[in-house]
Design a protein around this motif. Structure first.
Motif, short mmCIF file in Angstrom:
data_model
loop_
_atom_site.label_atom_id
_atom_site.label_comp_id
_atom_site.label_asym_id
_atom_site.label_seq_id
_atom_site.Cartn_x
_atom_site.Cartn_y
_atom_site.Cartn_z
N ARG A 143 0.82 -1.20 0.00
CA ARG A 143 0.00 0.00 0.00
C ARG A 143 0.86 1.26 0.00
O ARG A 143 0.62 2.19 -0.78
N LYS A 144 1.89 1.32 0.86
CA LYS A 144 2.76 2.48 0.89
C LYS A 144 3.54 2.62 -0.42
O LYS A 144 3.75 3.75 -0.91
N ALA A 145 3.96 1.50 -0.98
CA ALA A 145 4.73 1.57 -2.23
C ALA A 145 3.89 2.16 -3.35
O ALA A 145 4.36 3.04 -4.10
N TRP A 146 2.64 1.71 -3.49
CA TRP A 146 1.81 2.22 -4.58
C TRP A 146 1.34 3.64 -4.30
O TRP A 146 1.21 4.46 -5.22
N ASN A 147 1.09 3.99 -3.04
CA ASN A 147 0.72 5.37 -2.74
C ASN A 147 1.87 6.33 -3.08
O ASN A 147 1.66 7.40 -3.67
N SER A 148 3.09 5.93 -2.72
CA SER A 148 4.24 6.78 -3.04
C SER A 148 4.47 6.85 -4.54
O SER A 148 4.81 7.92 -5.08
N ALA A 149 4.27 5.74 -5.26
CA ALA A 149 4.45 5.75 -6.71
C ALA A 149 3.42 6.66 -7.39
O ALA A 149 3.76 7.42 -8.30
N LEU A 150 2.18 6.57 -6.95
CA LEU A 150 1.14 7.41 -7.55
C LEU A 150 1.40 8.89 -7.26
O LEU A 150 1.24 9.75 -8.14
N ALA A 151 1.81 9.20 -6.02
CA ALA A 151 2.09 10.59 -5.68
C ALA A 151 3.27 11.12 -6.48
O ALA A 151 3.24 12.26 -7.00
N THR A 152 4.32 10.31 -6.63
CA THR A 152 5.50 10.75 -7.38
C THR A 152 5.16 10.92 -8.86
O THR A 152 5.58 11.90 -9.50
N ALA A 153 4.39 9.98 -9.40
CA ALA A 153 4.00 10.09 -10.81
C ALA A 153 3.17 11.34 -11.06
O ALA A 153 3.36 12.05 -12.06
N ALA A 154 2.25 11.63 -10.15
CA ALA A 154 1.43 12.84 -10.31
C ALA A 154 2.29 14.10 -10.21
O ALA A 154 2.11 15.06 -10.99
N ALA A 155 3.27 14.10 -9.30
CA ALA A 155 4.11 15.29 -9.13
C ALA A 155 4.97 15.56 -10.35
O ALA A 155 5.05 16.71 -10.83
N VAL A 156 5.60 14.51 -10.89
CA VAL A 156 6.45 14.73 -12.07
C VAL A 156 5.61 15.07 -13.29
O VAL A 156 6.05 15.83 -14.17
N ALA A 157 4.40 14.52 -13.38
CA ALA A 157 3.53 14.85 -14.50
C ALA A 157 3.12 16.32 -14.47
O ALA A 157 3.15 17.02 -15.50
N VAL A 158 2.74 16.80 -13.31
CA VAL A 158 2.34 18.21 -13.18
C VAL A 158 3.54 19.11 -13.43
O VAL A 158 3.43 20.16 -14.11
N THR A 159 4.70 18.74 -12.93
CA THR A 159 5.91 19.55 -13.14
C THR A 159 6.25 19.66 -14.63
O THR A 159 6.56 20.74 -15.14
N GLY A 160 6.22 18.53 -15.31
CA GLY A 160 6.53 18.56 -16.73
C GLY A 160 5.51 19.35 -17.54
O GLY A 160 5.85 20.00 -18.53
N MET A 161 4.26 19.30 -17.10
CA MET A 161 3.22 20.01 -17.83
C MET A 161 3.30 21.52 -17.61
O MET A 161 3.01 22.31 -18.52
N LEU A 162 3.73 21.97 -16.45
CA LEU A 162 3.70 23.38 -16.13
C LEU A 162 5.02 24.09 -16.42
O LEU A 162 5.02 25.27 -16.80
N PHE A 163 6.16 23.41 -16.24
CA PHE A 163 7.43 24.13 -16.25
C PHE A 163 8.34 23.77 -17.43
O PHE A 163 9.25 24.52 -17.75
N THR A 164 8.15 22.63 -18.05
CA THR A 164 9.04 22.24 -19.14
C THR A 164 8.60 22.92 -20.44
O THR A 164 7.42 22.84 -20.81
#
Length: 401
Positions: free
Chosen positions: A109-130
């Motif tokens: 559960r912790k592994a998938w929660n952290s993976a989903l949070a990290t994936a969402a963070a990098v996706a938003v970062t790439g969409m807004l700043f790259t």
């Protein structure tokens, strides 16, 4: 080659870890340089290299503290994205390695929660700043997909390791259970042998001594003859006990162990009962066949125990043994005509193991067993044994299948 590398890494874990960190640092810096080479307005070089070094220096603690290291590497990747770097697998390699370690070591559960949070963070970062125009796949979907793919691969490896560990544990338990079962069977077999040997010879010695004491006042010469046979009875008991106990000794010399008795020793067995005052009438029907060592011992012990019970319990001096051979079976029938007294009822009454041992022997050989009072008085033991050992029949069936 891979096997040699694994052996070298196992012998030198610190050197292998340092080499891995150096390789990841080179890969991450290559990702920084690659992004600068394909960007019209490249981001500052040294901040990207500094973030790469910081992310790689936290990797040695990814096994002991996977989630904190995952947070640091994710922050470094997101910071690189805010500077305008394209989040490629090369640049995110410290983050991906840490995500893999977290999937192996923390709860699912912790592994998938952290993976989903990290994936969402990098996706938003790439969409807004790259600054790569409207290429959403490169800036957002691709880095998030790499994070989720590595998390899924780590979860798969974890499941495979847990399955292998559970299977190894199950195999070890089955091996222990099989060893315990074999030990129990061997103990029961030796217990049956000891019971038959001790009960037989002690019953004969007791019968001979009782007969000698009974006839000594009227026929002292015959009483002395019976007493003279007692040493042979006790010597035979000692020989069989030595052979049986020799089964428990791993370093015993095979030449010192007496061969297991079979129906070829039946005349000597009957002679010992005759010396104890029991007359045994033997009838053989059908053509006699050669028995295997295991089956011959089973038949011998059943006859021996049955006649011993007649000597100890039946109020008669005669018994009958019938051996009926057919092409596939040997039927043994041991009877006496006098009624056998029932054991006394009450808490002190003890049930003997003679009938139980005979039943176990017959069933272990693949045969049948019956024992009980006869309708017209007396007692009867009857068993049917296959003319081939159970193990031989199983080997034959395996070879034909």
């Amino acid at each position: 080659m891979s096997t040699n590398l694994q052996r070298h890494a196992a012998r030198h874990p610190h050197a292998a870890e340092a080499g891995l960190l150096a390789l990841l640092l080179v890969v991450t810096v290559s990702g920084v340089l690659f992004t600068r080479s394909i960007t019209d307005s490249p981001a500052a070089l040294w901040p990207g290299i500094a973030l790469s070094v910081l992310a790689c220096t936290t990797l040695p603690w990814r096994r002991s503290h996977p989630l904190p290291v995952l947070v640091v590497t994710a922050v470094c990747a997101i910071a690189a994205g805010t500077l305008g770097y394209l989040l490629t697998p090369l640049l995110m390699s410290p983050l991906l390695v840490t995500q893999y370690s977290a999937s192996l070591r923390v709860s699912r559960r912790k592994a998938w929660n952290s993976a989903l949070a990290t994936a969402a963070a990098v996706a938003v970062t790439g969409m807004l700043f790259t600054d790569f125009g409207h290429q959403l796949i490169l800036t957002s979907i691709n880095p998030a997909a790499w994070v989720l793919l590595v998390a899924a691969f780590g979860s798969y490896v974890r499941v495979r390791r847990e399955y292998a560990a559970a299977r190894a544990e199950h195999t070890a338990q089955e091996r222990e259970q099989e060893a315990s079962r074999r030990v129990m069977q061997e103990r029961m077999r030796i217990a049956r042998e000891l019971h038959d040997v001790v009960a037989h010879h002690l019953a004969l010695a007791n019968a001979q001594a009782g007969t000698a004491a009974h006839i000594a006042p009227t026929n002292p010469h015959q009483a002395l003859e019976i007493v003279a046979r007692l040493p042979r009875t006790t010597a035979a008991a000692l020989r069989e006990l030595k052979a049986t106990v020799g089964l428990l000794r791993q370093d015993s010399d095979p030449d010192e162990v007496t061969p297991a008795p079979d129906l070829d020793q039946l005349p000597d067995l009957l002679a010992s009962y005759s010396a104890a005052g029991l007359h045994v009438d033997v009838t053989v029907q059908g053509e006699r066949q050669r028995l295997g060592s295991g089956l011959g011992l089973t038949a011998y012990r059943i006859i021996q125990e049955s006649l011993t019970n007649v000597t100890k319990h039946a109020a008669t001096r005669t018994a009958r043994v019938r051996l009926a051979y057919t092409p596939h079976h040997l039927t043994l029938t041991i009877t006496n005509d006098a009624p056998t007294p029932r054991p006394a009822a009450g808490p002190t009454a003890q049930r003997g193991f003679g009938l139980l041992g005979m039943r176990e022997r017959a069933l272990a050989a693949g045969g049948t067993f019956h024992a009980g009072p006869r309708p017209d008085g007396g007692f009867e033991v009857a068993c049917t044994l296959p003319l081939h050992d159970l193990g031989a029949r199983e080997n034959e069936s395996d070879s034909t299948s």
